[in-house]
Design a protein around this motif. Structure first.
Motif, PDB file in Angstrom:
ATOM      1  N   LEU A  87      37.289 -26.386  11.420  1.00 31.41           N
ATOM      2  CA  LEU A  87      36.963 -25.203  11.715  1.00 31.41           C
ATOM      3  C   LEU A  87      34.821 -25.668  12.007  1.00 31.41           C
ATOM      4  CD1 LEU A  87      36.484 -21.971  10.609  1.00 31.41           C
ATOM      5  CD2 LEU A  87      36.401 -22.260   8.623  1.00 31.41           C
ATOM      6  N   ARG A  88      34.814 -25.979  10.722  1.00 33.70           N
ATOM      7  CA  ARG A  88      33.383 -26.226  11.011  1.00 33.70           C
ATOM      8  C   ARG A  88      33.141 -26.234  13.370  1.00 33.70           C
ATOM      9  NH1 ARG A  88      32.316 -29.168   6.257  1.00 33.70           N
ATOM     10  NH2 ARG A  88      33.584 -30.977   7.295  1.00 33.70           N
ATOM     11  N   ARG A  89      34.160 -27.459  13.537  1.00 29.37           N
ATOM     12  CA  ARG A  89      34.327 -27.699  15.021  1.00 29.37           C
ATOM     13  C   ARG A  89      34.421 -25.907  16.194  1.00 29.37           C
ATOM     14  NH1 ARG A  89      34.310 -27.132  20.133  1.00 29.37           N
ATOM     15  NH2 ARG A  89      35.723 -28.466  21.580  1.00 29.37           N
ATOM     16  N   ILE A  90      34.982 -25.091  15.609  1.00 34.47           N
ATOM     17  CA  ILE A  90      35.607 -23.915  16.531  1.00 34.47           C
ATOM     18  C   ILE A  90      34.614 -23.350  16.350  1.00 34.47           C
ATOM     19  CG2 ILE A  90      37.965 -25.173  17.104  1.00 34.47           C
ATOM     20  CD1 ILE A  90      38.375 -22.769  14.731  1.00 34.47           C
ATOM     21  N   LEU A  91      33.392 -23.096  15.159  1.00 32.75           N
ATOM     22  CA  LEU A  91      32.899 -21.835  15.181  1.00 32.75           C
ATOM     23  C   LEU A  91      32.484 -21.738  15.241  1.00 32.75           C
ATOM     24  CD1 LEU A  91      32.494 -20.772  11.678  1.00 32.75           C
ATOM     25  CD2 LEU A  91      31.587 -21.913  10.981  1.00 32.75           C
ATOM     26  N   PRO A  92      31.318 -21.967  15.682  1.00 30.38           N
ATOM     27  CA  PRO A  92      30.230 -21.084  16.667  1.00 30.38           C
ATOM     28  C   PRO A  92      31.088 -19.359  18.205  1.00 30.38           C
ATOM     29  CG  PRO A  92      29.297 -22.681  16.847  1.00 30.38           C
ATOM     30  CD  PRO A  92      30.446 -23.194  16.170  1.00 30.38           C
ATOM     31  N   GLN A  93      32.348 -21.286  18.484  1.00 27.87           N
ATOM     32  CA  GLN A  93      33.166 -19.769  19.356  1.00 27.87           C
ATOM     33  C   GLN A  93      33.791 -19.019  18.740  1.00 27.87           C
ATOM     34  OE1 GLN A  93      35.133 -22.176  22.149  1.00 27.87           O
ATOM     35  NE2 GLN A  93      35.995 -20.634  23.462  1.00 27.87           N
ATOM     36  N   PHE A  94      34.072 -19.447  18.030  1.00 26.74           N
ATOM     37  CA  PHE A  94      35.270 -18.556  16.491  1.00 26.74           C
ATOM     38  C   PHE A  94      34.886 -16.762  16.500  1.00 26.74           C
ATOM     39  CE2 PHE A  94      37.672 -18.649  12.353  1.00 26.74           C
ATOM     40  CZ  PHE A  94      38.979 -17.489  13.443  1.00 26.74           C
ATOM     41  N   ALA A  95      32.916 -17.761  15.698  1.00 31.49           N
ATOM     42  CA  ALA A  95      32.756 -16.199  15.473  1.00 31.49           C
ATOM     43  C   ALA A  95      32.318 -15.125  16.618  1.00 31.49           C
ATOM     44  CB  ALA A  95      30.983 -16.674  15.157  1.00 31.49           C
ATOM     45  N   GLY A 119      38.942 -23.557   5.361  1.00 33.43           N
ATOM     46  CA  GLY A 119      38.093 -24.469   5.429  1.00 33.43           C
ATOM     47  C   GLY A 119      36.715 -24.714   4.225  1.00 33.43           C
ATOM     48  N   ASN A 120      36.880 -23.537   3.116  1.00 27.16           N
ATOM     49  CA  ASN A 120      35.304 -23.991   1.994  1.00 27.16           C
ATOM     50  C   ASN A 120      35.159 -24.226   2.115  1.00 27.16           C
ATOM     51  OD1 ASN A 120      38.506 -24.189   0.059  1.00 27.16           O
ATOM     52  ND2 ASN A 120      38.911 -26.357   0.582  1.00 27.16           N
ATOM     53  N   TRP A 121      34.571 -22.961   3.123  1.00 31.13           N
ATOM     54  CA  TRP A 121      32.861 -23.241   3.948  1.00 31.13           C
ATOM     55  C   TRP A 121      32.256 -22.949   2.646  1.00 31.13           C
ATOM     56  CZ3 TRP A 121      29.851 -19.308   2.757  1.00 31.13           C
ATOM     57  CH2 TRP A 121      30.167 -17.592   2.699  1.00 31.13           C
ATOM     58  N   GLN A 122      32.161 -22.665   1.166  1.00 35.82           N
ATOM     59  CA  GLN A 122      30.907 -22.167   0.011  1.00 35.82           C
ATOM     60  C   GLN A 122      30.965 -23.334   0.040  1.00 35.82           C
ATOM     61  OE1 GLN A 122      34.197 -19.757  -0.645  1.00 35.82           O
ATOM     62  NE2 GLN A 122      33.071 -17.760  -0.770  1.00 35.82           N
ATOM     63  N   GLU A 123      31.723 -24.514   0.054  1.00 30.79           N
ATOM     64  CA  GLU A 123      31.269 -26.257  -0.620  1.00 30.79           C
ATOM     65  C   GLU A 123      30.826 -26.957   0.092  1.00 30.79           C
ATOM     66  OE1 GLU A 123      35.001 -27.311  -2.107  1.00 30.79           O
ATOM     67  OE2 GLU A 123      35.264 -25.627  -3.433  1.00 30.79           O
ATOM     68  N   TRP A 124      31.046 -26.143   2.320  1.00 31.78           N
ATOM     69  CA  TRP A 124      29.817 -26.598   2.666  1.00 31.78           C
ATOM     70  C   TRP A 124      28.752 -27.634   2.123  1.00 31.78           C
ATOM     71  CZ3 TRP A 124      31.728 -24.357   7.653  1.00 31.78           C
ATOM     72  CH2 TRP A 124      33.234 -24.678   7.582  1.00 31.78           C
ATOM     73  N   ALA A 126      24.806 -27.144   1.656  1.00 36.95           N
ATOM     74  CA  ALA A 126      23.525 -26.021   1.786  1.00 36.95           C
ATOM     75  C   ALA A 126      23.475 -24.532   2.902  1.00 36.95           C
ATOM     76  CB  ALA A 126      22.446 -25.369   0.673  1.00 36.95           C
ATOM     77  N   GLU A 127      23.148 -25.719   3.615  1.00 34.79           N
ATOM     78  CA  GLU A 127      22.798 -24.821   5.159  1.00 34.79           C
ATOM     79  C   GLU A 127      23.561 -25.042   5.840  1.00 34.79           C
ATOM     80  OE1 GLU A 127      20.221 -26.113   9.535  1.00 34.79           O
ATOM     81  OE2 GLU A 127      21.097 -28.103   7.306  1.00 34.79           O
ATOM     82  N   GLN A 128      24.907 -24.954   5.571  1.00 37.12           N
ATOM     83  CA  GLN A 128      26.097 -24.874   6.845  1.00 37.12           C
ATOM     84  C   GLN A 128      26.739 -23.433   6.144  1.00 37.12           C
ATOM     85  OE1 GLN A 128      28.634 -27.740   6.940  1.00 37.12           O
ATOM     86  NE2 GLN A 128      27.143 -29.329   8.197  1.00 37.12           N
ATOM     87  N   ALA A 129      26.968 -24.142   4.620  1.00 40.02           N
ATOM     88  CA  ALA A 129      27.403 -22.459   4.270  1.00 40.02           C
ATOM     89  C   ALA A 129      26.706 -21.875   4.052  1.00 40.02           C
ATOM     90  CB  ALA A 129      27.757 -23.190   2.328  1.00 40.02           C
ATOM     91  N   ALA A 130      25.090 -21.474   3.962  1.00 37.95           N
ATOM     92  CA  ALA A 130      23.993 -20.307   4.052  1.00 37.95           C
ATOM     93  C   ALA A 130      24.388 -19.912   5.801  1.00 37.95           C
ATOM     94  CB  ALA A 130      22.691 -20.902   4.162  1.00 37.95           C
TER      95      ALA A 130
END
Length: 263
Positions: A87-95, A119-124, A126-130
């Motif tokens: 999810l982190r790999r594709i996230l900018p393009q995905f969004a 992807g459990n993004w809330q557990e990433w 802090a900067e990534q989750a934010a």
């Protein structure tokens, strides 16, 4: 999550422009935050059903744009070993793809939300989750203040509720907005949802706590929607259908305004 924001009269160019700038900044924030991310070096997937070894190799190279089909297959797949890194790999393009409105079906809204959830993004960190949270918040704020957004509010709510595992902050943000644009989105959503909710069903397939979400959405509409729908000029039959959400048992389907739905 989701600071309450006031729309004013609704849909003014300044309001929409401000929310669009916030969304653009959030998309830029994702690009910066997740620059250099790749899938795990040992990540695998089925070459028969998902894609080729060449496709998989592209996920392990940072910052290379994926073709639309590969991007779609990647976020729709649920069997990754390290779902967070994919999810982190594709996230900018995905969004960016999601915001453009290319993903249109309710089923894909559910699946896109599930991709975030898995992807459990809330557990990433802090900067990534934010960065992810701000993207979801900014997209929601833009959608509620734009008269004709690429993704309708009732569809986007499915995605962000599934992505975050909760309805509360998104409904709170909607409730905090006033004006014809947000009320128009509410009328369209109520019209879309009433059939399922009158059958005691959530209007989409939730990953978790489907009954809890159904109860919360129903209670919110019964409490919050009637006055706004009436002010918006919604049809009388829609107002009765929303009223009936607050009625249970035989009193609901024996009401003279029962719409005759069959389940």
């Amino acid at each position: 999550m989701c600071t309450k924001e006031r729309q004013g009269r609704g849909g003014e160019p300044g309001v929409v422009g401000s929310s669009r700038r916030r969304l653009d900044a959030a998309l830029d924030g994702l690009a910066v935050t997740f620059r250099g991310m790749t899938a795990h070096p040992d990540e695998t997937n089925c070459t028969c059903h998902w894609g080729s070894a060449e496709d998989l190799a592209r996920l392990k190279v940072a910052d290379v744009e994926l073709d639309p089909d590969l991007l779609r297959r990647t976020w729709q797949a649920t069997d990754w070993t390290d779902k967070a890194s994919v999810l982190r790999r594709i996230l900018p393009q995905f969004a960016s793809t999601l915001v453009s409105g290319i993903v249109t079906s309710l089923y894909d809204m559910e699946r896109a939300g599930l991709a975030f959830a898995l992807g459990n993004w809330q557990e990433w960190p802090a900067e990534q989750a934010a960065a992810v949270e701000e993207f979801l918040r900014a997209w929601w704020a833009y959608t509620l203040t734009e008269a004709d957004p690429p993704v309708p509010a009732h569809d986007l709510l499915v995605l962000i509720a599934e992505a975050s595992g909760t309805l509360s902050p998104w409904l709170d943000a909607w409730e905090a907005l006033s004006g014809p644009v947000a009320d128009g989105h509410l009328a369209a959503a109520a019209d879309r949802w009433e059939y399922d909710l009158l059958g005691d069903q959530l209007p989409w397939s939730a990953w978790e706590d489907e009954e809890g979400m159904r109860a919360e959405l129903t209670a919110w509409l019964v409490r919050h929607a009637p006055a706004r729908l009436r002010a918006h000029g919604a049809p009388e039959d829609l107002l009765h259908r929303i009223r009936l959400l607050g009625v249970t048992g035989p009193d609901r389907w024996e009401d003279p305004h029962w719409p005759g739905h069959r389940y």
